[in-house]
Design a protein around this motif. Sequence first.
Motif, PDB file in Angstrom:
ATOM      1  N   THR A 178       5.605   7.261  23.891  1.00  0.00           N
ATOM      2  CA  THR A 178       4.670   6.096  23.445  1.00  0.00           C
ATOM      3  C   THR A 178       5.069   4.950  24.455  1.00  0.00           C
ATOM      4  O   THR A 178       4.282   4.104  24.977  1.00  0.00           O
ATOM      5  CB  THR A 178       4.627   5.586  22.049  1.00  0.00           C
ATOM      6  OG1 THR A 178       5.967   5.430  21.603  1.00  0.00           O
ATOM      7  CG2 THR A 178       3.616   6.495  21.371  1.00  0.00           C
TER       8      THR A 178
ATOM      9  N   GLU B 177      -1.304   7.663   5.460  1.00  0.00           N
ATOM     10  CA  GLU B 177      -1.467   6.192   5.631  1.00  0.00           C
ATOM     11  C   GLU B 177      -0.522   5.950   7.035  1.00  0.00           C
ATOM     12  O   GLU B 177       0.367   6.454   7.222  1.00  0.00           O
ATOM     13  CB  GLU B 177      -0.959   5.074   4.552  1.00  0.00           C
ATOM     14  CG  GLU B 177      -1.273   3.701   4.934  1.00  0.00           C
ATOM     15  CD  GLU B 177      -0.569   2.729   3.738  1.00  0.00           C
ATOM     16  OE1 GLU B 177      -0.111   3.577   2.822  1.00  0.00           O
ATOM     17  OE2 GLU B 177      -0.440   1.655   4.059  1.00  0.00           O
TER      18      GLU B 177
ATOM     19  N   LEU C 179       2.735   9.709  18.496  1.00  0.00           N
ATOM     20  CA  LEU C 179       1.090  10.231  18.696  1.00  0.00           C
ATOM     21  C   LEU C 179       0.890  11.101  17.701  1.00  0.00           C
ATOM     22  O   LEU C 179      -0.374  10.976  17.790  1.00  0.00           O
ATOM     23  CB  LEU C 179       1.085  10.450  20.170  1.00  0.00           C
ATOM     24  CG  LEU C 179       1.611   9.847  21.436  1.00  0.00           C
ATOM     25  CD1 LEU C 179       1.182  10.498  22.666  1.00  0.00           C
ATOM     26  CD2 LEU C 179       0.844   8.603  21.429  1.00  0.00           C
ATOM     27  N   LYS C 180       1.681  11.632  17.053  1.00  0.00           N
ATOM     28  CA  LYS C 180       1.054  12.666  16.125  1.00  0.00           C
ATOM     29  C   LYS C 180      -0.003  13.421  16.631  1.00  0.00           C
ATOM     30  O   LYS C 180      -1.234  13.618  16.173  1.00  0.00           O
ATOM     31  CB  LYS C 180       0.525  12.144  14.971  1.00  0.00           C
ATOM     32  CG  LYS C 180       2.132  11.679  14.052  1.00  0.00           C
ATOM     33  CD  LYS C 180       1.592  11.162  12.669  1.00  0.00           C
ATOM     34  CE  LYS C 180       1.495  12.260  11.634  1.00  0.00           C
ATOM     35  NZ  LYS C 180       1.677  11.662  10.435  1.00  0.00           N
TER      36      LYS C 180
ATOM     37  N   ALA D 291       7.430  -4.557   7.162  1.00  0.00           N
ATOM     38  CA  ALA D 291       5.983  -4.110   6.562  1.00  0.00           C
ATOM     39  C   ALA D 291       6.600  -2.682   6.305  1.00  0.00           C
ATOM     40  O   ALA D 291       7.307  -1.936   7.055  1.00  0.00           O
ATOM     41  CB  ALA D 291       5.237  -4.035   7.669  1.00  0.00           C
ATOM     42  N   THR D 292       5.976  -2.122   5.126  1.00  0.00           N
ATOM     43  CA  THR D 292       6.117  -0.449   4.842  1.00  0.00           C
ATOM     44  C   THR D 292       4.779   0.054   4.721  1.00  0.00           C
ATOM     45  O   THR D 292       3.837  -0.601   4.441  1.00  0.00           O
ATOM     46  CB  THR D 292       6.864  -0.498   3.591  1.00  0.00           C
ATOM     47  OG1 THR D 292       6.206  -1.039   2.516  1.00  0.00           O
ATOM     48  CG2 THR D 292       8.397  -1.091   3.723  1.00  0.00           C
ATOM     49  N   PHE D 293       4.785   1.515   4.761  1.00  0.00           N
ATOM     50  CA  PHE D 293       3.564   2.165   4.512  1.00  0.00           C
ATOM     51  C   PHE D 293       3.969   3.445   4.102  1.00  0.00           C
ATOM     52  O   PHE D 293       5.062   3.995   3.964  1.00  0.00           O
ATOM     53  CB  PHE D 293       2.746   2.165   5.980  1.00  0.00           C
ATOM     54  CG  PHE D 293       3.347   3.081   6.891  1.00  0.00           C
ATOM     55  CD1 PHE D 293       4.668   2.721   7.447  1.00  0.00           C
ATOM     56  CD2 PHE D 293       3.055   4.366   7.055  1.00  0.00           C
ATOM     57  CE1 PHE D 293       5.260   3.673   8.485  1.00  0.00           C
ATOM     58  CE2 PHE D 293       3.644   5.461   7.867  1.00  0.00           C
ATOM     59  CZ  PHE D 293       4.896   4.845   8.612  1.00  0.00           C
ATOM     60  N   GLY D 294       2.765   4.043   3.418  1.00  0.00           N
ATOM     61  CA  GLY D 294       3.041   5.469   2.854  1.00  0.00           C
ATOM     62  C   GLY D 294       3.601   5.606   1.551  1.00  0.00           C
ATOM     63  O   GLY D 294       4.369   4.612   1.247  1.00  0.00           O
ATOM     64  N   GLN D 295       3.423   6.717   1.050  1.00  0.00           N
ATOM     65  CA  GLN D 295       3.786   6.992  -0.205  1.00  0.00           C
ATOM     66  C   GLN D 295       5.670   6.750  -0.086  1.00  0.00           C
ATOM     67  O   GLN D 295       6.133   6.381  -1.316  1.00  0.00           O
ATOM     68  CB  GLN D 295       3.820   8.198  -0.814  1.00  0.00           C
ATOM     69  CG  GLN D 295       3.970   8.383  -2.273  1.00  0.00           C
ATOM     70  CD  GLN D 295       3.218   9.637  -3.005  1.00  0.00           C
ATOM     71  OE1 GLN D 295       2.042   9.434  -2.990  1.00  0.00           O
ATOM     72  NE2 GLN D 295       3.693  10.496  -3.377  1.00  0.00           N
TER      73      GLN D 295
ATOM     74  N   PHE E 158       0.467   2.530   9.886  1.00  0.00           N
ATOM     75  CA  PHE E 158       0.607   1.105  10.041  1.00  0.00           C
ATOM     76  C   PHE E 158       0.746   0.901  11.688  1.00  0.00           C
ATOM     77  O   PHE E 158       1.712   1.558  12.276  1.00  0.00           O
ATOM     78  CB  PHE E 158       1.872   0.374   9.537  1.00  0.00           C
ATOM     79  CG  PHE E 158       2.005  -0.830   9.665  1.00  0.00           C
ATOM     80  CD1 PHE E 158       1.208  -1.877   8.832  1.00  0.00           C
ATOM     81  CD2 PHE E 158       2.549  -1.573  10.785  1.00  0.00           C
ATOM     82  CE1 PHE E 158       1.620  -3.362   9.029  1.00  0.00           C
ATOM     83  CE2 PHE E 158       2.962  -2.739  10.940  1.00  0.00           C
ATOM     84  CZ  PHE E 158       2.271  -3.722  10.052  1.00  0.00           C
TER      85      PHE E 158
ATOM     86  N   LYS F  28       7.146   4.401   1.237  1.00  0.00           N
ATOM     87  CA  LYS F  28       7.496   3.230   1.744  1.00  0.00           C
ATOM     88  C   LYS F  28       8.450   3.046   2.760  1.00  0.00           C
ATOM     89  O   LYS F  28       9.226   2.534   2.882  1.00  0.00           O
ATOM     90  CB  LYS F  28       8.125   2.551   0.403  1.00  0.00           C
ATOM     91  CG  LYS F  28       7.166   2.384  -0.692  1.00  0.00           C
ATOM     92  CD  LYS F  28       7.653   1.516  -1.742  1.00  0.00           C
ATOM     93  CE  LYS F  28       6.956   1.501  -3.021  1.00  0.00           C
ATOM     94  NZ  LYS F  28       5.583   1.089  -2.978  1.00  0.00           N
TER      95      LYS F  28
ATOM     96  N   ALA G 258       8.528  -3.268  12.991  1.00  0.00           N
ATOM     97  CA  ALA G 258       7.328  -3.632  13.552  1.00  0.00           C
ATOM     98  C   ALA G 258       7.112  -5.129  13.212  1.00  0.00           C
ATOM     99  O   ALA G 258       6.215  -5.666  13.737  1.00  0.00           O
ATOM    100  CB  ALA G 258       6.150  -2.797  13.389  1.00  0.00           C
TER     101      ALA G 258
ATOM    102  N   ALA H 168       7.532   0.180   8.837  1.00  0.00           N
ATOM    103  CA  ALA H 168       6.782   0.332  10.285  1.00  0.00           C
ATOM    104  C   ALA H 168       7.742   0.095  11.457  1.00  0.00           C
ATOM    105  O   ALA H 168       8.285  -0.916  11.361  1.00  0.00           O
ATOM    106  CB  ALA H 168       5.473  -0.402  10.165  1.00  0.00           C
TER     107      ALA H 168
ATOM    108  N   MET I 153       0.964  -1.142  -0.003  1.00  0.00           N
ATOM    109  CA  MET I 153      -0.052   0.096   0.028  1.00  0.00           C
ATOM    110  C   MET I 153       0.954   1.260   0.068  1.00  0.00           C
ATOM    111  O   MET I 153       1.971   1.385   0.619  1.00  0.00           O
ATOM    112  CB  MET I 153      -0.801   0.075   1.141  1.00  0.00           C
ATOM    113  CG  MET I 153      -2.042   0.926   1.277  1.00  0.00           C
ATOM    114  SD  MET I 153      -3.150   0.432   0.212  1.00  0.00           S
ATOM    115  CE  MET I 153      -3.848  -0.746   0.780  1.00  0.00           C
ATOM    116  N   ALA I 154       0.522   2.295  -0.656  1.00  0.00           N
ATOM    117  CA  ALA I 154       1.416   3.446  -0.788  1.00  0.00           C
ATOM    118  C   ALA I 154       0.922   4.311  -1.653  1.00  0.00           C
ATOM    119  O   ALA I 154       0.405   5.628  -0.889  1.00  0.00           O
ATOM    120  CB  ALA I 154       2.764   2.910  -1.266  1.00  0.00           C
TER     121      ALA I 154
ATOM    122  N   ARG J  84      -3.591  -1.352   9.134  1.00  0.00           N
ATOM    123  CA  ARG J  84      -3.388  -0.287   8.326  1.00  0.00           C
ATOM    124  C   ARG J  84      -4.712   0.715   8.369  1.00  0.00           C
ATOM    125  O   ARG J  84      -5.778   0.345   8.198  1.00  0.00           O
ATOM    126  CB  ARG J  84      -2.999  -0.562   6.710  1.00  0.00           C
ATOM    127  CG  ARG J  84      -1.621  -1.165   6.494  1.00  0.00           C
ATOM    128  CD  ARG J  84      -1.514  -1.486   5.249  1.00  0.00           C
ATOM    129  NE  ARG J  84      -0.373  -2.294   4.843  1.00  0.00           N
ATOM    130  CZ  ARG J  84       0.754  -1.954   4.966  1.00  0.00           C
ATOM    131  NH1 ARG J  84       1.161  -0.648   4.749  1.00  0.00           N
ATOM    132  NH2 ARG J  84       1.819  -2.885   4.800  1.00  0.00           N
TER     133      ARG J  84
END
Lengths: 143, 519
Positions: free
Chosen positions: B447, A34, B360-361, B325-329, A36, B331, B342, B334, A1-2, A101
């Motif tokens: 956290t 996004e 926490l953002k 695991a990766t996330f967001g544009q 995770f 990449k 993670a 996590a 996902m990205a 996610r």
Amino acid sequence: MATRDEIADAIAGMAIFVDLARPQLIGVASRFEEAFFPKDARVLRQGLTGSGFYVILDGEADVVADGQKLATLARGDFFGEVSVLLGEPPTADIVATRPMRCIVLGGPDVEGFLVDHPRVMFRMLQASARRLRNANRRLTASQ
Amino acid sequence: MASGSPPSAQPASSGHPYPPGEYPIVIVGSGPGALQASYFLSRLGIEHAVISGDAGAGGMFRKWPFFQRLLSWTKPYAPPERDSREFERWDWNSLLALEPEWRGIATEFMDGTSDFPSRPLMQANLEAFAERTGVAVRYGCRWESTRHEDTPDGERFVLVTSDGEYRCRFPIFAVGVAEPYSPATPGIELAVHYADTRDAETYAGKRLFIIGKQNSGFELATGLLQWASRISLSSPSPAKTSIETRSLVGVRARYVQPFEDSILGGGVDILSASTKGIRKLESGAFEVQLERSDNAMPMTVEADEVIAATGFVCPLRDLPALGVATFGQSKLPAQTEFWESASVPGIYFAGTITQGSAGLKKHGIPSNSGALHGYRYNARVLVRELARRHFGIQPERPTIDVGDLRDHLLAEATRAPELWHQKAYLASVVSLDPDEGVRDEGILPLTHFLDAGGGDAVAMTIESDGASIYPVVYVRRGGRQEEHALDPDPLHDFEGLPYRRALGQILDRLTAGAASTAA
């Protein structure tokens, strides 16, 4: 996902975004971020200020208040909106029960987003009404 | 951090150190995140190797920003002494050192033309840090692939490099967010990525279309204002400045000029639209096909050059195939609160990539882990945790007299650079144990304090809600947590009587039976 396109694909058809056309879904994907969360991570913390509005793309989480599990959330469910709309800390923890996610919008950006997307606001209101009705039913049944 | 620990015997920074083989830890990278992690590991005497495909220290600062001046400031004449911890609040560009003589090195490289150093001076600053502190790197050693092995001695990660194989228990990847990313827009191959921007004068008289309204897009627009005949910038969402967001999210104030040109009709167009395609016209120019965000109507813009300022992704190579695991544009991997993958325990991260541990953002405001002045602290906390968890090196926990607790916490809120640079992300933590008394637990992820549980303790943070900056006190008492936000102060001085009184009342409930902390 990205990418924005991938996120737009993921949220297309979710109840809260069901009225949005493709360009609007792309707009949602570019306004949200996004995030995770590994299993057992706390996403929202009961009593802690400054939360956001979350929509689950994949995974599951428990709603836990004072150590008591209240509900399970899954893909398409959203949370954090009550805290953001009322400007109060969440009344429950949200704990990922498997890797999860989400897309997230920071609290200060939620009002502007909902005003720009009245159909999302309507679907959110509809979901809130449903939750209220179910809570009333449970209350009535327990009396 | 046990500051008295001697440095480990590492190879000199000259030559070709760290031959392939087995090391407890292998750091991949030679940007500031890698240098900072190696520095603190060395000071704790933890053996490790540092490898990098680059030719020298500096990471992305060896190439970017394109227009050669940074977004991060150093103010050489700020009030605190340059070798003090407090000075770090005014110096975003120096790496951290225990030795006073190696602190604030960036100030030596400020030439008086700006509080934002030039890229070459930033590179020189980082090279000087590595040389002076003895941080050694095996340069020209390119990480190529990764595998995981079960051995009689336990689990090992194997990093296959251009120089051979490195085995380690804990790899730390400090590889940045440095791989150019372009979306799969039809015709995107007709655009040049930001990373391949040419010299400014070659854009003289050209109509430019820049895809993307982040800092890199506005950096190019600002630098090319005097060269281009017309500049259009476009992305689906409206651009916000850092002044509006009150964080590093948003276009930095240095790049505001294109906004003004746009508002005054000065040859800059700032569009909110999705780029649907790019095609080459018979004239040799390009037609950029757009879909407006406000009404979903199509529009086109003709340009002589199209630049994709569409960002970068993490060059994680085969780590996702290993389970990371990766996330967001971008990449991002996590990560846990201590910057461990993670999803694959044992893999750690340092540098700008640590923004993958979002914290926490609170109020939607992110940490500064994407910038040197944020991740330098992450590296110190990471090394301290690695040392404690895996190498049996316990951090120092100085005692604090209960009567000094309030003033200690308010001094931290007013002056601790970690809290100011990593708002609502890193906390100054003090524990209160009936047997051990009051102990300074140092700087820890917020956290971790909130989620790990434990005995009675207090965490002090600095936070922002997008309108004000203020201290927040988190109290853990009898297993329950409380959050107390203190009032903001126009001069950010939280050591006055109102703060002493407010915090004293909070702490008195925690320290009942001990000496009063209230004014």
